[in-house]
Design an enzyme around this catalytic site. Structure first.
Site, PDB file in Angstrom:
ATOM      1  N   HIS A   1      -1.479  -2.227  14.882  1.00 31.85           N
ATOM      2  CA  HIS A   1      -1.401  -1.027  13.837  1.00 31.85           C
ATOM      3  C   HIS A   1      -2.807  -0.285  14.075  1.00 31.85           C
ATOM      4  O   HIS A   1      -2.990   0.870  13.418  1.00 31.85           O
ATOM      5  CB  HIS A   1      -0.924  -1.579  12.748  1.00 31.85           C
ATOM      6  CG  HIS A   1      -1.284  -0.851  11.521  1.00 31.85           C
ATOM      7  ND1 HIS A   1      -1.575  -1.363  10.298  1.00 31.85           N
ATOM      8  CD2 HIS A   1      -0.985   0.449  11.278  1.00 31.85           C
ATOM      9  CE1 HIS A   1      -1.711  -0.585   9.378  1.00 31.85           C
ATOM     10  NE2 HIS A   1      -1.364   0.476   9.915  1.00 31.85           N
TER      11      HIS A   1
ATOM     12  N   GLU B   1      -6.865  -6.347   9.566  1.00 36.94           N
ATOM     13  CA  GLU B   1      -6.402  -5.918   8.324  1.00 36.94           C
ATOM     14  C   GLU B   1      -6.058  -7.251   7.511  1.00 36.94           C
ATOM     15  O   GLU B   1      -5.629  -8.230   7.944  1.00 36.94           O
ATOM     16  CB  GLU B   1      -4.797  -5.224   8.425  1.00 36.94           C
ATOM     17  CG  GLU B   1      -4.726  -4.304   6.893  1.00 36.94           C
ATOM     18  CD  GLU B   1      -3.778  -3.107   6.968  1.00 36.94           C
ATOM     19  OE1 GLU B   1      -2.982  -3.080   8.103  1.00 36.94           O
ATOM     20  OE2 GLU B   1      -3.581  -2.411   6.095  1.00 36.94           O
TER      21      GLU B   1
ATOM     22  N   HIS C   1       5.081  -9.970  10.482  1.00 34.43           N
ATOM     23  CA  HIS C   1       5.765  -9.833   9.200  1.00 34.43           C
ATOM     24  C   HIS C   1       7.171 -10.134   9.312  1.00 34.43           C
ATOM     25  O   HIS C   1       7.776  -9.622  10.644  1.00 34.43           O
ATOM     26  CB  HIS C   1       5.456  -8.412   8.741  1.00 34.43           C
ATOM     27  CG  HIS C   1       4.359  -8.202   8.448  1.00 34.43           C
ATOM     28  ND1 HIS C   1       3.887  -8.524   7.297  1.00 34.43           N
ATOM     29  CD2 HIS C   1       3.375  -7.381   8.985  1.00 34.43           C
ATOM     30  CE1 HIS C   1       2.484  -8.062   6.918  1.00 34.43           C
ATOM     31  NE2 HIS C   1       2.130  -7.416   7.984  1.00 34.43           N
TER      32      HIS C   1
ATOM     33  N   ASP D   1       1.650  -6.932  14.169  1.00 31.24           N
ATOM     34  CA  ASP D   1       2.328  -5.921  13.273  1.00 31.24           C
ATOM     35  C   ASP D   1       3.586  -5.140  14.070  1.00 31.24           C
ATOM     36  O   ASP D   1       4.674  -5.025  13.505  1.00 31.24           O
ATOM     37  CB  ASP D   1       1.538  -4.661  12.926  1.00 31.24           C
ATOM     38  CG  ASP D   1       0.864  -5.265  11.477  1.00 31.24           C
ATOM     39  OD1 ASP D   1       1.054  -5.976  10.842  1.00 31.24           O
ATOM     40  OD2 ASP D   1      -0.394  -4.306  11.424  1.00 31.24           O
TER      41      ASP D   1
ATOM     42  N   TYR E   1       9.851  -0.097   8.332  1.00 27.67           N
ATOM     43  CA  TYR E   1       8.400  -0.526   8.702  1.00 27.67           C
ATOM     44  C   TYR E   1       7.955   0.412   9.811  1.00 27.67           C
ATOM     45  O   TYR E   1       7.007   0.764   9.911  1.00 27.67           O
ATOM     46  CB  TYR E   1       8.526  -2.103   9.517  1.00 27.67           C
ATOM     47  CG  TYR E   1       7.439  -2.498   9.936  1.00 27.67           C
ATOM     48  CD1 TYR E   1       6.642  -3.595   8.845  1.00 27.67           C
ATOM     49  CD2 TYR E   1       6.818  -2.522  11.052  1.00 27.67           C
ATOM     50  CE1 TYR E   1       5.605  -4.410   9.010  1.00 27.67           C
ATOM     51  CE2 TYR E   1       5.627  -3.235  11.293  1.00 27.67           C
ATOM     52  CZ  TYR E   1       4.954  -4.121  10.340  1.00 27.67           C
ATOM     53  OH  TYR E   1       3.827  -4.529  10.488  1.00 27.67           O
TER      54      TYR E   1
ATOM     55  N   ASP F   1      -3.979  -8.167   5.326  1.00 28.73           N
ATOM     56  CA  ASP F   1      -2.844  -8.965   5.083  1.00 28.73           C
ATOM     57  C   ASP F   1      -2.748 -10.362   6.018  1.00 28.73           C
ATOM     58  O   ASP F   1      -1.870 -11.218   5.919  1.00 28.73           O
ATOM     59  CB  ASP F   1      -1.418  -8.356   5.158  1.00 28.73           C
ATOM     60  CG  ASP F   1      -1.550  -7.225   6.328  1.00 28.73           C
ATOM     61  OD1 ASP F   1      -2.388  -6.957   6.982  1.00 28.73           O
ATOM     62  OD2 ASP F   1      -0.309  -6.996   6.769  1.00 28.73           O
TER      63      ASP F   1
ATOM     64  N   HIS G   1       0.933  -1.251   0.099  1.00 28.92           N
ATOM     65  CA  HIS G   1       0.102   0.022  -0.115  1.00 28.92           C
ATOM     66  C   HIS G   1       0.906   1.322   0.117  1.00 28.92           C
ATOM     67  O   HIS G   1       0.775   2.239   0.835  1.00 28.92           O
ATOM     68  CB  HIS G   1      -1.292  -0.029   0.931  1.00 28.92           C
ATOM     69  CG  HIS G   1      -0.839  -0.340   2.549  1.00 28.92           C
ATOM     70  ND1 HIS G   1       0.193   0.505   3.013  1.00 28.92           N
ATOM     71  CD2 HIS G   1      -1.165  -1.125   3.347  1.00 28.92           C
ATOM     72  CE1 HIS G   1       0.330  -0.122   4.524  1.00 28.92           C
ATOM     73  NE2 HIS G   1      -0.556  -0.927   4.658  1.00 28.92           N
TER      74      HIS G   1
ATOM     75  N   HIS H   1      -5.874  -9.065  14.447  1.00 26.14           N
ATOM     76  CA  HIS H   1      -5.742  -7.836  13.681  1.00 26.14           C
ATOM     77  C   HIS H   1      -6.622  -8.191  12.397  1.00 26.14           C
ATOM     78  O   HIS H   1      -6.538  -9.164  11.671  1.00 26.14           O
ATOM     79  CB  HIS H   1      -4.301  -7.447  13.043  1.00 26.14           C
ATOM     80  CG  HIS H   1      -4.063  -6.202  12.415  1.00 26.14           C
ATOM     81  ND1 HIS H   1      -4.953  -5.028  12.564  1.00 26.14           N
ATOM     82  CD2 HIS H   1      -3.204  -5.710  11.803  1.00 26.14           C
ATOM     83  CE1 HIS H   1      -4.487  -4.237  11.900  1.00 26.14           C
ATOM     84  NE2 HIS H   1      -3.401  -4.488  11.366  1.00 26.14           N
TER      85      HIS H   1
HETATM   86 FE1  FEO Z   1      -1.713  -3.712   9.942  1.00 21.03          FE
HETATM   87 FE2  FEO Z   1       0.061  -6.279   8.539  1.00 21.03          FE
HETATM   88  O1  FEO Z   1      -1.267  -5.335   8.887  1.00 21.03           O
END
Ligand code: FEO
Length: 397
Positions: free
Chosen positions: A145, A80, A223, A164, A192, A82, A24, A78
């Protein structure tokens, strides 16, 4: 497919996205990973999932260990996508699983994203999930996040699934920090943090403080690599970044139409250097915004140069300032400069934008008409020196 064992009964079952180069808007030259984890106890728990196109990869790793019918819980730390993108498939295929998520924000976010009627249990600060020989304790970490973000702490194994937080966009076949090497990881951890978490510095300092009360042997983010050796390095870095601590370093960030603002940028940088202050110079057309933001993280002064176009800021500079404002950098000094033709406007407009980004604008901006001559270039050098002196004074105070 190669799941990886963190400790007995705890496995990485995620996916490596080797070729993603834009997350993104954030450049991910090293790719990334979506880390899902499987905890096998009397009850079997999948902690987070992976981005939807990687569902089969995750499932094939899970199936090396248990059947999908054996999964009792899927924890969504989370909303989001991903991490939640594979929920529709896993909740379809793991027929005995209940979804666990944070009350209000997690539940609300998942319902609004997936419009599902999945069996769902909500948790709050300190809720425990009894797996048999182990327990998971849930710790909300709002804005690390999103408001729905939480960590899952596997009490007996001392593993913090941190979502995250503490992540990095690194694709690697190596899963642990000591395997990849701290020198390779920290620039990516900083990038990051700068591009994703920088607006939430105060919350991050509080969250790291709260997490420091836990006995942690491993931090397993969503991640990048799992921290099992350099936990102190990454948690201290988060506290420092969260507080907005900076070096005596300046960035000269600009774009140029006909080379005049670029000449000014170089002269200003010379002035800063002549005062023995570190400086880096970035032309916005040739540099990646997310790399520049990484430099912003530990920088004291940000000097923005823009030519005037249509009485306003040059588009590439305006775009960068918009990104910078959203990231709310802490404790920075700033200044504006630029060249214009028949009418000016950009320098004042840049100053306003810097002010709106809560940057302390330290000198009235330097605007020059058309092409700077020797005298005007000397003014630019002096402008750089003035800023360097102010930076040094601030450091001493
Ligand atoms: Fe806020 Fe890796 O998603």
């Amino acid at each position: 497919m190669g799941n990886v064992t963190l400790t007995e009964g705890v496995h990485w079952v995620g996916a490596i996205d080797w070729n993603i180069r834009n997350f993104h808007g954030y450049s991910t030259r090293l790719g990334t990973s979506y880390n899902a984890y499987l905890v096998v106890d009397d009850k079997v728990t999948l902690i987070d999932t992976v981005k939807a196109p990687f569902y089969e990869v995750m499932v094939s790793r899970v199936k090396e260990i248990v059947s999908l019918d054996d999964i009792d819980y899927v924890v969504s730390n989370h909303v989001e996508m991903d991490h939640s993108g594979s929920l529709p498939m896993i909740m379809r295929d793991a027929k005995n699983a209940r979804l666990i998520t944070l009350e209000k924000f997690g539940e609300g976010g998942l319902r609004k994203t997936f419009h599902s009627d999945w069996p769902m249990d909500t948790v709050k600060e300190g809720s425990e999930l009894d797996l048999g020989k182990r327990k998971i304790v849930f710790i909300p970490t709002p804005m690390l996040h999103w408001p729905d973000s939480m960590c899952s702490y596997l009490l007996e194994d001392k593993i913090l699934f941190s979502m995250d937080a503490f992540g990095q966009h690194i694709a690697s076949s190596l899963r642990f920090d000591d395997e990849v090497g701290i020198d390779a990881i920290m620039p990516e951890a900083a990038k990051y943090y700068a591009n994703i978490l920088m607006p939430f510095g105060d919350l991050i300092v509080r969250a790291v403080d709260k997490l420091s009360n836990l006995d942690i042997d491993m931090i397993a983010p969503s991640h990048g690599v799992i921290w099992r050796t350099h936990l102190d390095t990454i948690t201290k870095a988060y506290t420092s970044w969260g507080k907005g601590e900076s070096k005596n370093k300046a960035l000269v960030i600009y774009d140029t139409m006909w080379g005049s603002t670029e000449k000014m940028a170089h002269a200003i940088a010379e002035g800063i250097m002549s005062e023995d202050i570190e400086v880096k110079l970035y032309n916005l057309t040739r540099s990646d915004h997310s790399d520049i933001i990484t430099e912003v993280l530990d920088t004291k002064a940000i000097l923005i140069g823009s030519p005037t176009l249509n009485n306003g800021i040059f588009p590439s500079v305006a775009g960068f300032l918009c990104y910078l404002k959203g990231l709310k950098p802490k404790g920075k000094l700033g200044a504006a400069f630029g060249s214009h033709g028949w009418a000016g406007g950009a320098v004042k407009a840049v100053e306003q934008e810097l002010g709106q980004a809560s940057i302390d604008v330290i000198d009235s901006g330097l605007a020059i008409r058309f092409v700077p001559d020797e005298e005007e270039l000397q003014k630019c050098t002096d402008f750089g020196k003035t800023i360097a002196v102010r930076m040094r004074k601030d450091k001493e105070d």
